[in-house]
Structures are given as structure tokens and as C-alpha cells.
Design an enzyme around this catalytic site. Sequence first.
Site, PDB file in Angstrom:
ATOM      1  N   ARG A  62       0.841  -1.207   0.000  1.00 56.55           N
ATOM      2  CA  ARG A  62       0.000   0.000   0.000  1.00 56.55           C
ATOM      3  C   ARG A  62       0.875   1.257   0.000  1.00 56.55           C
ATOM      4  NH1 ARG A  62      -5.211   1.470   1.092  1.00 56.55           N
ATOM      5  NH2 ARG A  62      -5.584   3.449   2.162  1.00 56.55           N
ATOM      6  N   HIS A  66       0.747   4.343  -2.737  1.00 54.86           N
ATOM      7  CA  HIS A  66       0.473   5.716  -2.324  1.00 54.86           C
ATOM      8  C   HIS A  66       1.654   6.635  -2.605  1.00 54.86           C
ATOM      9  CE1 HIS A  66      -3.315   5.221   0.356  1.00 54.86           C
ATOM     10  NE2 HIS A  66      -3.308   4.343  -0.622  1.00 54.86           N
ATOM     11  N   ASN A  94      -3.545   8.477   4.136  1.00 60.02           N
ATOM     12  CA  ASN A  94      -2.358   7.817   4.680  1.00 60.02           C
ATOM     13  C   ASN A  94      -2.317   7.730   6.200  1.00 60.02           C
ATOM     14  OD1 ASN A  94      -1.370   7.615   2.042  1.00 60.02           O
ATOM     15  ND2 ASN A  94      -0.201   9.508   2.181  1.00 60.02           N
ATOM     16  N   HIS A 193      -5.864  -5.727  -2.938  1.00 63.85           N
ATOM     17  CA  HIS A 193      -6.773  -5.846  -1.796  1.00 63.85           C
ATOM     18  C   HIS A 193      -7.069  -7.295  -1.446  1.00 63.85           C
ATOM     19  CE1 HIS A 193      -8.520  -1.476  -1.932  1.00 63.85           C
ATOM     20  NE2 HIS A 193      -7.286  -1.537  -1.478  1.00 63.85           N
TER      21      HIS A 193
END
Length: 318
Positions: A62, A66, A94, A193
Site C-alpha cells: 500500500r 500511495h 495515509n 486488496h
Amino acid sequence: MATQWVLVVVAVMAVLFAGGAAGGQLSTRYYDGKCPNVQSIVRAGMAQAVAAEPRMGASILRMFFHDCFVNGCDASILLDDTANFTGEKNAGPNANSVRGYEVIDAIKTQVEASCNATVSCADILALAARDAVNLLGGPTWTMQLGRRDALTASQSAANGNLPGPGSDLATLVTMFGNKGLSPRDMTALSGAHTLGQARCATFRSRIFGDGNVDAAFAALRQQACPQSGGDSTLAPIDVQTPDAFDNAYYANLVKKQGLFHSDQELFNGGSQDALVRKYAGNAGMFAADFAKAMVRMGALLPAAGTPTEVRLNCRKVN
């Protein structure tokens, strides 16, 4: 399964050497003469982190997403706030979901001991994300390297460039498209995911308000995530195999068991339904597409002329 992963590597190698989005700045052999052990050092660090806590693999993956979606893959997400800028760590997407900074710090320390002032934090994060996937049962791919580290970070850019759990399909297509990533890339990358957990606050509206949700699944999640309170309670994003990188995420979507509204938008009578069904039934196809999309996303770089460096400490500029 091993044969599938070999095919994935072959497919990704074809993408790498075809040129295109990767650009001339990155190379699969960038550290061969400068820090030949970097990949084994990163792998060992990630193996230790995932063995201690499997969820950490999802967290590092993740973090890489990001980072790349905000001004390119430049490790800007790793920078602490300073008097000169407010960085990305405490941006809305975040602050409560990105973790594992200490894992990257530990790996960076080991890399610096082997090859001082040579390997960027951005490349370490890219390698760590790849290894996180593979260590949890997913594919691997040949990583292009040569990224450099940002000298600044932007909280507002993080707030504006990252899709949220309530995004609809049109928004997702647009936001990925803005990064040069196709709807197929988007649907494959969303398969990340298949790992990790999410806070109740991010999916409460899904289990109490969405029409396109399996009733039994919603009731299960409501037990630990009531309509008020318990915002920080965690639930697995993939109800079947939350610590294994596989294609169960897509099978969940077909059964209306996506945890986020944005997940279920990929299978909701729209343009991605057919691809979701294919991924649900073909783990090898998903793995190959995911690996190729990760290569493309990993090739997102800061705008030409942006000042960069190789940081000695991932949390601050030199």
C-alpha cells in the site's frame, strides 16, 4: 502454480524490454556494478518483517501505491514533516492506513552498510513491495531500478491524487488514467486488496448503505463495525484468505462481498465485470496482469527537471 509464476516473469520481461512507459531512466541492471547485493538485502528484510507479521506485506504494498500516485515513485511518502513543508504521512488517505515506515528504515540501514549513498529509498520501497507480494504467495517480476528520492513532499497532493474507498467506477478509471494506467491495469492493481485489513471507518457506509452487497457478508461485518463507534476496529479486506496473495478478491466481488464500495464498483454491472470474472476463474491471468501493471506503475517518475537525490535517511533530505 510454479509454472504460472515462470510465465508471469516471461510476460513481464517482454513488457520491460519493449520500452514504452518505463522510460530510459530506469534499468533492470542499474545496480549491477554499484550495489549487486541490494535485492538480496531487501528480500531478507522483507522476509523478516512478513514472518513477524504477515499483514506487513500488505502495508508495504500500500505504501508503494500511495507513493507512486503522488508525483511519481520518489519516496516522498517517507519524508517526515519539516518547517518547510507538510508531507504526505498525515494526509487523509495515509494517516490511519499507511504503516511500516520502520521496516523501510531497517532495510535502508542494511543497504547503507553494504553500499553507502548508492541506493535510493524509492528503489528500496519498489523492491520491498515486489517481495511482499511474492513472500505471501504471489508472483515476482524483474524490477526496473534507478529511481531517485524527492526533496519535498505535499500533503495536498496526497489528498488529491489517491482514490478513496467510496470512489465510483468512473472516478477510479479517471484517477488511474491520469497516471497513464488503463482500466485493465486498474482492475489488476485493485487485486492488491487480496491482502491486508481495513478500519471500520473506511467501510461502514458500504455494509450499512450499499444495495449491491451480500446480506450475510454485511451482517458479518456489522458485528464488529456498528453504525457508530469502533472506527479503528479492523476487518480483513479479503474475507477468504487475507494473508495470501491470490485471486480470491475477485471471487468475493462476484459474490458481492467486496469490503469497500470502490472494490464492488469493479463488479456492479459496469465495464470491468467481464475482466473480474476472468480473474476470479484464472489465477495465472490475474498474476500476469498484476505484475505487468506493477511494472508500469513503478515507472511513474517525477516531472522532468524535478530536483532529486539519493537520501541517506529515508525520513529526511540530506
